[in-house]
Design a protein around this motif. Structure first.
Motif, mmCIF file in Angstrom:
data_model
loop_
_atom_site.group_PDB
_atom_site.id
_atom_site.type_symbol
_atom_site.label_atom_id
_atom_site.label_comp_id
_atom_site.label_asym_id
_atom_site.label_seq_id
_atom_site.Cartn_x
_atom_site.Cartn_y
_atom_site.Cartn_z
ATOM 1 N N UNK A 61 6.224 -1.561 16.992
ATOM 2 C CA UNK A 61 5.614 -2.230 15.852
ATOM 3 C C UNK A 61 5.874 -1.635 14.692
ATOM 4 N N UNK A 62 4.958 -2.007 13.757
ATOM 5 C CA UNK A 62 5.169 -1.331 12.263
ATOM 6 C C UNK A 62 3.992 -1.247 11.719
ATOM 7 N N UNK A 63 3.712 -0.481 10.607
ATOM 8 C CA UNK A 63 2.448 -0.478 9.899
ATOM 9 C C UNK A 63 3.034 -0.315 8.377
ATOM 10 N N UNK A 64 2.400 -1.381 7.516
ATOM 11 C CA UNK A 64 2.748 -1.462 6.054
ATOM 12 C C UNK A 64 1.447 -1.108 5.425
ATOM 13 N N UNK A 65 1.655 -0.272 4.487
ATOM 14 C CA UNK A 65 0.579 -0.121 3.292
ATOM 15 C C UNK A 65 1.167 -0.446 1.904
ATOM 16 N N UNK A 66 0.518 -1.634 1.340
ATOM 17 C CA UNK A 66 1.057 -2.048 0.159
ATOM 18 C C UNK A 66 2.637 -2.197 0.243
ATOM 19 N N UNK A 67 3.063 -2.760 1.494
ATOM 20 C CA UNK A 67 4.311 -2.922 1.649
ATOM 21 C C UNK A 67 5.321 -2.119 1.915
ATOM 22 N N UNK A 68 4.686 -0.684 1.919
ATOM 23 C CA UNK A 68 5.568 0.561 2.374
ATOM 24 C C UNK A 68 5.277 0.723 3.636
ATOM 25 N N UNK A 69 6.550 1.043 4.588
ATOM 26 C CA UNK A 69 6.356 1.532 5.929
ATOM 27 C C UNK A 69 6.209 3.128 6.082
ATOM 28 N N UNK A 70 5.275 3.629 6.546
ATOM 29 C CA UNK A 70 5.130 5.043 6.801
ATOM 30 C C UNK A 70 6.259 5.701 7.299
ATOM 31 N N UNK A 71 7.226 5.155 7.988
ATOM 32 C CA UNK A 71 8.307 5.878 8.540
ATOM 33 C C UNK A 71 9.426 5.777 7.498
ATOM 34 N N UNK A 72 9.632 4.779 6.819
ATOM 35 C CA UNK A 72 10.551 4.806 5.524
ATOM 36 C C UNK A 72 10.171 5.483 4.429
ATOM 37 N N UNK A 73 8.946 5.428 3.994
ATOM 38 C CA UNK A 73 8.664 6.144 2.883
ATOM 39 C C UNK A 73 7.209 6.941 2.999
#
Length: 284
Positions: A61-73
């Motif tokens: 799965x994935x988690x996005x905060x304000x459209x940002x992924x915690x793995x990518x940013x």
């Protein structure tokens, strides 16, 4: 215009050691929303909070905060979050002022901006009169409030609190409630795990109910009371709750946190009984 979600969890599964602790969790949280996350011990609440904070690896799965992924940013993602764990996460040999200056510097806040923010946060958690006193001599309630202050120094958009009022006396609990209400009114989104039923009723405009790693309900308390069929839930969950504590059970003369759970062995309820108690709480 529809409000934009701040936090979005999509099909999130999490492992704790070799066990699947959270299964296919979908969740959306909006600015100015306080989500109370309830459930028995071991249901995945704390693991979920740690994953949202970026401290626990996703199994899927994935988690996005304000459209940002915690793995990518990871850096910009974490900069938007304040995390208040159950453990104290500050330096007890330092004063509140020194702790807040230290954490403020970590987040790149300096000079007058930092001094102003420290004053704001100390006032918010009602520690301004203890600003320069080493924290090791503080009461449990003051330490909990300093723990909260350290998570707020950088003005996070999302605040995560893992059972922040366990063991607190009523005045300290009131101070925490007042702080969270102000943050909510300023647009901060809050995820709050607790065993206190009354705290959810008083603080939260949304409830999440977890058991055995699954989110069985997400909605308002009124929706929970009117839509959830108790027997359907209890058929899915073969467990008992821990001792969900009511504020009237608190005895100010007890200082040992373990003693706050009065008559602990006698007050363990079945999950069915706990849900029944929730269903009987009157809401507007």
């Amino acid at each position: 215009m529809a409000q934009q979600e701040l936090l979005c969890l999509k099909s999130v599964s999490l492992k704790y050691r070799d066990t699947l602790a959270v299964k296919n969790l979908d969740l959306a949280i909006y600015p100015g929303e306080i989500l109370g996350l309830l459930g028995p011990n071991g249901c995945g609440k704390s693991t979920t909070l740690n994953a949202i904070a970026g401290n626990h690896e996703l199994h899927s799965g994935c988690i996005l905060l304000d459209g940002q992924s915690h793995t990518q940013h990871p850096l910009s993602y974490r900069a938007q979050i304040g995390f208040v764990p159950q453990e104290l996460a500050f330096y007890e040999e330092l004063s509140p002022y020194a702790n807040l200056r230290f954490f403020g510097n970590i987040y790149g806040i300096h000079g007058n901006d930092l001094s102003q923010r420290i004053a704001e946060v100390l006032n918010l958690v009602r520690l301004e009169d203890r600003a320069c006193i080493p924290a090791f001599g503080f009461s449990g309630g003051m330490k909990r409030r300093l723990n909260l202050a350290c998570a707020l120094i950088h003005k996070p958009k999302l605040l995560l609190l893992d059972e922040p009022t366990v063991g607190l006396d009523p005045p300290s609990r009131e101070a925490v409630f007042s702080c969270l209400h102000k943050l909510r009114d300023e647009g901060c989104a809050i995820v709050y795990t607790t065993h206190y039923i009354e705290e959810v009723v008083r603080l939260c405009n949304k409830i999440g109910f977890m058991a055995q790693g699954s989110l069985l309900f997400h909605g308002t308390l009124k929706e929970f009371q009117t839509q959830i069929i108790m027997k359907a839930l209890t058929k899915k969950i073969n467990t008992t709750t821990p001792n969900y504590i009511y504020e009237e059970d608190y005895d100010a003369s007890l200082t040992d946190q373990s003693l706050l759970r009065k008559n602990q062995a006698e007050e363990t309820h079945s999950l069915e009984q706990y849900l029944l108690e929730l269903s009987e709480i009157k809401v507007a």
